[in-house]
Design a protein around this motif. Structure first.
Motif, PDB file in Angstrom:
ATOM      1  N   ASP A  29     -10.902  11.197  -1.414  1.00 37.35           N
ATOM      2  CA  ASP A  29     -10.271  10.302  -1.051  1.00 37.35           C
ATOM      3  C   ASP A  29      -9.634   9.455  -2.106  1.00 37.35           C
ATOM      4  O   ASP A  29     -10.489   9.310  -3.066  1.00 37.35           O
ATOM      5  N   THR A  30      -8.311   8.640  -2.086  1.00 38.69           N
ATOM      6  CA  THR A  30      -7.768   7.870  -3.122  1.00 38.69           C
ATOM      7  C   THR A  30      -7.828   6.441  -2.442  1.00 38.69           C
ATOM      8  O   THR A  30      -7.753   6.279  -1.087  1.00 38.69           O
ATOM      9  N   PHE A  31      -7.676   5.684  -3.488  1.00 37.96           N
ATOM     10  CA  PHE A  31      -7.540   4.147  -2.627  1.00 37.96           C
ATOM     11  C   PHE A  31      -6.739   3.011  -3.773  1.00 37.96           C
ATOM     12  O   PHE A  31      -6.734   3.618  -5.109  1.00 37.96           O
ATOM     13  N   ALA A  32      -6.360   2.178  -3.373  1.00 40.29           N
ATOM     14  CA  ALA A  32      -5.312   1.395  -4.087  1.00 40.29           C
ATOM     15  C   ALA A  32      -6.492   0.392  -4.616  1.00 40.29           C
ATOM     16  O   ALA A  32      -6.297  -0.997  -4.606  1.00 40.29           O
ATOM     17  N   CYS A  33      -7.272   0.609  -5.368  1.00 35.12           N
ATOM     18  CA  CYS A  33      -8.646  -0.142  -6.100  1.00 35.12           C
ATOM     19  C   CYS A  33      -8.231  -0.724  -7.136  1.00 35.12           C
ATOM     20  O   CYS A  33      -8.964  -1.660  -7.685  1.00 35.12           O
ATOM     21  N   LYS A  34      -7.161  -0.524  -7.859  1.00 36.43           N
ATOM     22  CA  LYS A  34      -6.852  -1.022  -9.118  1.00 36.43           C
ATOM     23  C   LYS A  34      -8.128  -0.789 -10.463  1.00 36.43           C
ATOM     24  O   LYS A  34      -8.165  -1.830 -11.003  1.00 36.43           O
TER      25      LYS A  34
END
Length: 85
Positions: A29-34
Motif C-alpha cells: 500500500d502507498t501513502f501521501a506521507c511525504k
C-alpha cells in the motif's frame, strides 16, 4: 531517499504468469506521507547534515524477512548451484 511506501515512489505494476494467464503482482500500500531522508556530507568540514521528514503515520512495511529454515539451508548448501537447488 523516499519512504518505501510513498505514493510518489510507485512504479507500474509487473505481471506474473500463472499458467496461461498474466496476473498483477501484489504490491505494498502507498501513502501521501511525504517521507524522505536527505543526507548531505561536507567532507571539507567533516560534517554530515541529516534531515528526516514524515508527514503521515501509516501502516508499517510488510515483513520480508527470510525464514530461519531457508537461511540455514543456504548456509548448509552454499556450494550448490541454482540448478542443483
Amino acid at each position: 531517499y523516499r519512504c518505501a511506501q510513498s505514493e510518489k515512489k510507485v512504479k507500474s505494476r509487473k505481471g506474473v504468469r500463472e499458467g496461461a494467464k498474466m496476473r498483477d503482482k501484489g504490491c505494498m500500500d502507498t501513502f501521501a506521507c511525504k517521507g524522505w531522508l536527505n543526507i548531505t556530507v561536507y567532507e571539507e568540514l567533516s560534517v554530515v547534515d541529516i534531515k528526516l521528514s514524515h508527514a503521515e503515520e501509516h501502516i508499517p512495511y510488510w515483513c520480508i524477512d527470510i525464514p530461519q529454515n531457508v537461511c540455514q539451508f543456504v548456509k548448509n548448501n552454499c556450494q550448490l548451484t541454482s540448478a542443483q537447488v
